[in-house]
Write a protein that holds these residues in place. Structure first.
Motif, PDB file in Angstrom:
ATOM      1  N   HIS A 235      78.485  52.815  25.918  1.00  0.00           N
ATOM      2  CA  HIS A 235      78.606  51.512  25.262  1.00  0.00           C
ATOM      3  C   HIS A 235      78.489  50.521  26.534  1.00  0.00           C
ATOM      4  O   HIS A 235      78.234  49.337  26.224  1.00  0.00           O
ATOM      5  CB  HIS A 235      79.570  51.341  24.035  1.00  0.00           C
ATOM      6  CG  HIS A 235      79.474  51.871  23.073  1.00  0.00           C
ATOM      7  ND1 HIS A 235      79.475  53.267  22.802  1.00  0.00           N
ATOM      8  CD2 HIS A 235      79.467  51.199  21.727  1.00  0.00           C
ATOM      9  CE1 HIS A 235      79.002  53.555  21.453  1.00  0.00           C
ATOM     10  NE2 HIS A 235      79.176  52.120  20.790  1.00  0.00           N
ATOM     11  N   TYR A 236      78.868  51.071  27.607  1.00  0.00           N
ATOM     12  CA  TYR A 236      78.773  50.124  28.721  1.00  0.00           C
ATOM     13  C   TYR A 236      77.487  49.927  29.456  1.00  0.00           C
ATOM     14  O   TYR A 236      76.967  48.928  29.957  1.00  0.00           O
ATOM     15  CB  TYR A 236      79.767  50.838  29.651  1.00  0.00           C
ATOM     16  CG  TYR A 236      80.112  49.864  31.125  1.00  0.00           C
ATOM     17  CD1 TYR A 236      80.673  48.745  30.890  1.00  0.00           C
ATOM     18  CD2 TYR A 236      79.458  50.200  32.336  1.00  0.00           C
ATOM     19  CE1 TYR A 236      80.703  48.035  32.047  1.00  0.00           C
ATOM     20  CE2 TYR A 236      79.478  49.366  33.423  1.00  0.00           C
ATOM     21  CZ  TYR A 236      80.434  48.264  33.436  1.00  0.00           C
ATOM     22  OH  TYR A 236      80.529  47.384  34.586  1.00  0.00           O
ATOM     23  N   PHE A 237      76.689  51.159  29.582  1.00  0.00           N
ATOM     24  CA  PHE A 237      75.439  51.241  30.161  1.00  0.00           C
ATOM     25  C   PHE A 237      74.520  49.802  29.714  1.00  0.00           C
ATOM     26  O   PHE A 237      73.718  49.408  30.610  1.00  0.00           O
ATOM     27  CB  PHE A 237      74.949  52.579  30.357  1.00  0.00           C
ATOM     28  CG  PHE A 237      75.162  53.414  31.139  1.00  0.00           C
ATOM     29  CD1 PHE A 237      75.960  53.050  32.367  1.00  0.00           C
ATOM     30  CD2 PHE A 237      75.210  54.707  30.914  1.00  0.00           C
ATOM     31  CE1 PHE A 237      76.359  54.264  33.319  1.00  0.00           C
ATOM     32  CE2 PHE A 237      75.746  55.736  31.890  1.00  0.00           C
ATOM     33  CZ  PHE A 237      75.991  55.406  33.075  1.00  0.00           C
ATOM     34  N   PRO A 238      74.381  49.681  28.472  1.00  0.00           N
ATOM     35  CA  PRO A 238      73.642  48.486  28.094  1.00  0.00           C
ATOM     36  C   PRO A 238      73.743  47.338  28.668  1.00  0.00           C
ATOM     37  O   PRO A 238      72.841  46.228  28.859  1.00  0.00           O
ATOM     38  CB  PRO A 238      73.655  48.482  26.484  1.00  0.00           C
ATOM     39  CG  PRO A 238      74.092  49.959  26.046  1.00  0.00           C
ATOM     40  CD  PRO A 238      74.838  50.511  27.179  1.00  0.00           C
ATOM     41  N   LEU A 239      74.885  46.855  29.216  1.00  0.00           N
ATOM     42  CA  LEU A 239      75.427  45.809  29.827  1.00  0.00           C
ATOM     43  C   LEU A 239      74.582  45.555  31.089  1.00  0.00           C
ATOM     44  O   LEU A 239      74.093  44.695  31.483  1.00  0.00           O
ATOM     45  CB  LEU A 239      76.938  45.658  29.846  1.00  0.00           C
ATOM     46  CG  LEU A 239      77.371  44.669  30.920  1.00  0.00           C
ATOM     47  CD1 LEU A 239      76.914  43.128  30.246  1.00  0.00           C
ATOM     48  CD2 LEU A 239      78.672  44.663  31.351  1.00  0.00           C
ATOM     49  N   LEU A 240      74.639  46.964  31.670  1.00  0.00           N
ATOM     50  CA  LEU A 240      73.590  46.768  33.276  1.00  0.00           C
ATOM     51  C   LEU A 240      72.301  46.549  33.029  1.00  0.00           C
ATOM     52  O   LEU A 240      71.723  45.769  33.771  1.00  0.00           O
ATOM     53  CB  LEU A 240      74.282  48.092  33.793  1.00  0.00           C
ATOM     54  CG  LEU A 240      75.497  48.754  33.924  1.00  0.00           C
ATOM     55  CD1 LEU A 240      75.680  49.902  34.779  1.00  0.00           C
ATOM     56  CD2 LEU A 240      76.247  47.330  34.838  1.00  0.00           C
ATOM     57  N   TYR A 241      71.743  46.921  31.880  1.00  0.00           N
ATOM     58  CA  TYR A 241      70.373  46.533  31.815  1.00  0.00           C
ATOM     59  C   TYR A 241      70.186  45.081  31.629  1.00  0.00           C
ATOM     60  O   TYR A 241      69.183  44.445  32.225  1.00  0.00           O
ATOM     61  CB  TYR A 241      69.856  47.208  30.418  1.00  0.00           C
ATOM     62  CG  TYR A 241      69.316  48.660  30.720  1.00  0.00           C
ATOM     63  CD1 TYR A 241      68.150  49.103  30.795  1.00  0.00           C
ATOM     64  CD2 TYR A 241      70.384  49.743  30.497  1.00  0.00           C
ATOM     65  CE1 TYR A 241      67.791  50.487  30.956  1.00  0.00           C
ATOM     66  CE2 TYR A 241      70.221  50.992  30.751  1.00  0.00           C
ATOM     67  CZ  TYR A 241      68.922  51.354  30.895  1.00  0.00           C
ATOM     68  OH  TYR A 241      68.544  52.724  31.086  1.00  0.00           O
ATOM     69  N   ASN A 242      71.078  44.335  31.005  1.00  0.00           N
ATOM     70  CA  ASN A 242      71.034  42.853  30.979  1.00  0.00           C
ATOM     71  C   ASN A 242      71.135  42.137  32.205  1.00  0.00           C
ATOM     72  O   ASN A 242      70.495  41.234  32.522  1.00  0.00           O
ATOM     73  CB  ASN A 242      71.912  42.435  29.742  1.00  0.00           C
ATOM     74  CG  ASN A 242      71.450  43.097  28.410  1.00  0.00           C
ATOM     75  OD1 ASN A 242      72.029  44.011  27.977  1.00  0.00           O
ATOM     76  ND2 ASN A 242      70.204  42.372  27.782  1.00  0.00           N
ATOM     77  N   LEU A 243      72.001  42.612  32.845  1.00  0.00           N
ATOM     78  CA  LEU A 243      72.499  41.969  34.033  1.00  0.00           C
ATOM     79  C   LEU A 243      71.502  41.949  35.302  1.00  0.00           C
ATOM     80  O   LEU A 243      71.325  41.280  35.910  1.00  0.00           O
ATOM     81  CB  LEU A 243      73.705  42.701  34.695  1.00  0.00           C
ATOM     82  CG  LEU A 243      75.040  42.456  33.829  1.00  0.00           C
ATOM     83  CD1 LEU A 243      76.476  43.023  34.706  1.00  0.00           C
ATOM     84  CD2 LEU A 243      75.524  41.140  33.439  1.00  0.00           C
ATOM     85  N   ALA A 244      70.723  43.124  35.092  1.00  0.00           N
ATOM     86  CA  ALA A 244      69.906  43.710  36.100  1.00  0.00           C
ATOM     87  C   ALA A 244      68.565  42.536  35.862  1.00  0.00           C
ATOM     88  O   ALA A 244      67.674  42.208  36.861  1.00  0.00           O
ATOM     89  CB  ALA A 244      69.205  44.829  35.985  1.00  0.00           C
TER      90      ALA A 244
END
Length: 273
Positions: A235-244
């Motif tokens: 559930h955390y990995f999707p955040l990294l897609y957005n920050l990138a």
């Protein structure tokens, strides 16, 4: 060669924002509450996208895939909920040509064109409130669960050009997500939170606001509270897609900033206008 698609999705003067949505319980898909109302407001106020791509915490794969069917099915990937939730269908179309473009843009790995998955609850429970008419094509991009955080951050950067072609990219998960420690008897107490969950919610927001994304990529090294907040990274990995996908001109706005059951945050992020 994709001449028809490229002609239709020309680069625009403005770019779509990027959203990280804390999606929480599948019941948010049919309930009228603060979260669903804010999702509806987003859909009504953002410039209408030409397509939506969602990175959902609930599509974990070996390898990377993008849905490429004409008509994705609505997936009811949960159990023990009321019948009404299983009866929901979200009939948004897919976009096979956009799927092919995604597979071309991502050069760090081979991207498979998937015709079996569909729209899981990390996608449709949110998007049906944003776009209730289901009149915008919706795709999902899978999460290769065998890869580390840096891999996902770097992969996402390759999608940046889609923002100026009218594509809204959404990451759907929860920053703090520890279902094993949820206080089920406190779900109706919006102020109830474990100290470590409150601490990490604050840290996450500070790191995002400061642009300290490397610390968020290396989340295991933050502190002991991070290990409770992220017992598994799905559930955390999707955040990294957005920050990138944030660039130097983008603003950052937080919404739905609450903690549920002590150990799950609904905190969401809007990047860009």
């Amino acid at each position: 060669m994709l001449p028809n698609w490229i002609n239709e999705l020309k680069e625009e003067d403005t770019k779509q924002p990027v959203l990280f949505i804390g999606h929480g319980s599948p019941m948010n898909g049919i309930e009228d509450n603060m979260y669903s109302r804010n999702w509806a407001t987003l859909g009504a106020t953002l410039v209408k996208p030409k397509a939506v791509i969602v990175i959902s915490a609930h599509w974990l794969t070996r390898g990377t895939y993008v849905t490429a069917m004409e008509q994705p099915k609505t997936i009811h990937d949960f159990g023990g909920f009321p019948k009404a939730l299983y009866e929901v269908e979200y009939p948004a179309k897919g976009d096979p040509e956009l799927a092919k473009e995604v597979s071309t843009l991502i050069t760090s790995t081979s991207v498979g064109l998937d015709h079996d998955w569909g729209l899981d609850h990390g996608t449709w429970t949110v998007v049906r409130h944003m776009y209730p008419n289901a009149d915008i094509p919706v795709l999902q991009l899978s999460i290769d669960y065998n890869k580390p955080a840096q891999y996902h951050f770097d992969l996402a950067k390759q999608l940046a050009s889609l923002r100026k072609k009218g594509v809204l990219i959404i990451g759907s998960g929860n920053m703090v997500h520890n279902l094993g420690m949820i206080a089920w008897d406190k779900l109706q107490e919006p102020e109830y939170a474990y100290d470590w969950a409150s601490e990490m919610n604050t840290i996450f927001k500070e790191k995002i606001s400061d642009g300290d994304f490397q610390s968020l990529i290396n989340y295991n090294g933050l502190n002991k509270a991070a290990q409770l907040a992220i017992p598994t990274p799905d559930h955390y990995f999707p955040l990294l897609y957005n920050l990138a996908l944030k660039d130097n001109t983008d603003t950052i706005e937080f919404f739905n900033d609450t903690i549920v059951g002590g150990s799950l945050t609904m905190t969401s992020v809007k990047i860009g206008f």
